[in-house]
Design a protein around this motif. Structure first.
Motif, mmCIF file in Angstrom:
data_model
loop_
_atom_site.group_PDB
_atom_site.id
_atom_site.type_symbol
_atom_site.label_atom_id
_atom_site.label_comp_id
_atom_site.label_asym_id
_atom_site.label_seq_id
_atom_site.Cartn_x
_atom_site.Cartn_y
_atom_site.Cartn_z
ATOM 1 N N ASP A 7 42.788 54.971 23.695
ATOM 2 C CA ASP A 7 43.397 53.638 24.488
ATOM 3 C C ASP A 7 44.393 54.178 25.587
ATOM 4 O OD1 ASP A 7 45.629 54.450 22.924
ATOM 5 O OD2 ASP A 7 45.839 52.332 21.992
ATOM 6 N N GLU A 8 44.773 55.646 25.672
ATOM 7 C CA GLU A 8 45.651 56.204 26.990
ATOM 8 C C GLU A 8 44.938 56.376 28.117
ATOM 9 O OE1 GLU A 8 46.989 59.789 24.964
ATOM 10 O OE2 GLU A 8 48.273 58.469 23.426
ATOM 11 N N CYS A 9 43.479 56.102 27.861
ATOM 12 C CA CYS A 9 42.785 56.190 29.188
ATOM 13 C C CYS A 9 42.937 55.200 30.410
ATOM 14 C CB CYS A 9 41.308 55.440 28.731
ATOM 15 S SG CYS A 9 39.932 55.586 30.120
ATOM 16 N N ILE A 10 43.233 55.960 31.576
ATOM 17 C CA ILE A 10 43.557 54.944 32.638
ATOM 18 C C ILE A 10 42.364 54.732 33.526
ATOM 19 C CG2 ILE A 10 45.923 56.361 32.728
ATOM 20 C CD1 ILE A 10 44.736 58.204 35.090
ATOM 21 N N ASN A 11 41.250 54.545 33.079
ATOM 22 C CA ASN A 11 39.921 54.312 33.812
ATOM 23 C C ASN A 11 39.916 54.937 35.211
ATOM 24 O OD1 ASN A 11 39.278 52.613 31.547
ATOM 25 N ND2 ASN A 11 40.531 50.800 32.117
ATOM 26 N N CYS A 12 39.956 56.355 35.188
ATOM 27 C CA CYS A 12 40.101 56.852 36.482
ATOM 28 C C CYS A 12 38.822 57.090 36.971
ATOM 29 C CB CYS A 12 41.123 58.161 36.481
ATOM 30 S SG CYS A 12 40.245 59.529 35.249
ATOM 31 N N ASP A 13 37.728 57.175 35.839
ATOM 32 C CA ASP A 13 36.342 57.359 36.565
ATOM 33 C C ASP A 13 35.842 59.059 36.353
ATOM 34 O OD1 ASP A 13 33.640 56.476 36.956
ATOM 35 O OD2 ASP A 13 34.022 56.365 39.020
ATOM 36 N N ALA A 14 36.897 59.745 36.057
ATOM 37 C CA ALA A 14 36.321 61.299 36.249
ATOM 38 C C ALA A 14 35.468 61.838 35.411
ATOM 39 C CB ALA A 14 37.714 61.960 36.029
#
Length: 116
Positions: A7-14
């Motif tokens: 849940d630390e994901c920042i949804n950066c799409d990398a």
């Protein structure tokens, strides 16, 4: 074992473009075995179950990117390390302790997904 996105994901799409199995999905996106794989229609899963590869499944997360463990091979047979973890700027792609698989199992899954 599969990789999980915390849940630390920042949804950066990398990570999404790096996955050779298309096992990574955007938040709240349905998924299917057939997405960007060689699977289509009715197929026999690795555990012998008949499944519809085109069937849409509910998202695993509606808040951050997620990895479908049934499609994740830790990039075995493609790369030396999981590419999602290699490109993640916040190190939220980690081993999924609830989906432990041997290298042999991961390579069989890769072959199944890509009809080798």
């Amino acid at each position: 074992m599969a990789i999980i996105i915390t849940d630390e994901c920042i949804n950066c799409d990398a990570c999404i473009v790096e996955c050779p199995n298309n096992a990574i999905y955007e938040p709240d996106q349905d998924w299917a075995y057939s997405d960007e794989t060689e699977l289509s229609g009715m197929v026999t899963s690795l555990d012998g179950e008949e499944i519809d590869a085109d069937e849409q499944h509910d998202p695993i997360s509606d808040e951050f990117y997620y990895i479908v463990p049934e499609k994740c091979t830790e990039c075995k047979g493609f790369h030396d390390e999981p590419q999602c973890a290699a490109v993640c700027p916040v190190d939220c792609c980690i081993p999924d302790e609830s989906h432990v698989e041997s290298e042999e199992e991961l390579l069989k899954k890769k072959a199944w997904l890509h009809a080798e």
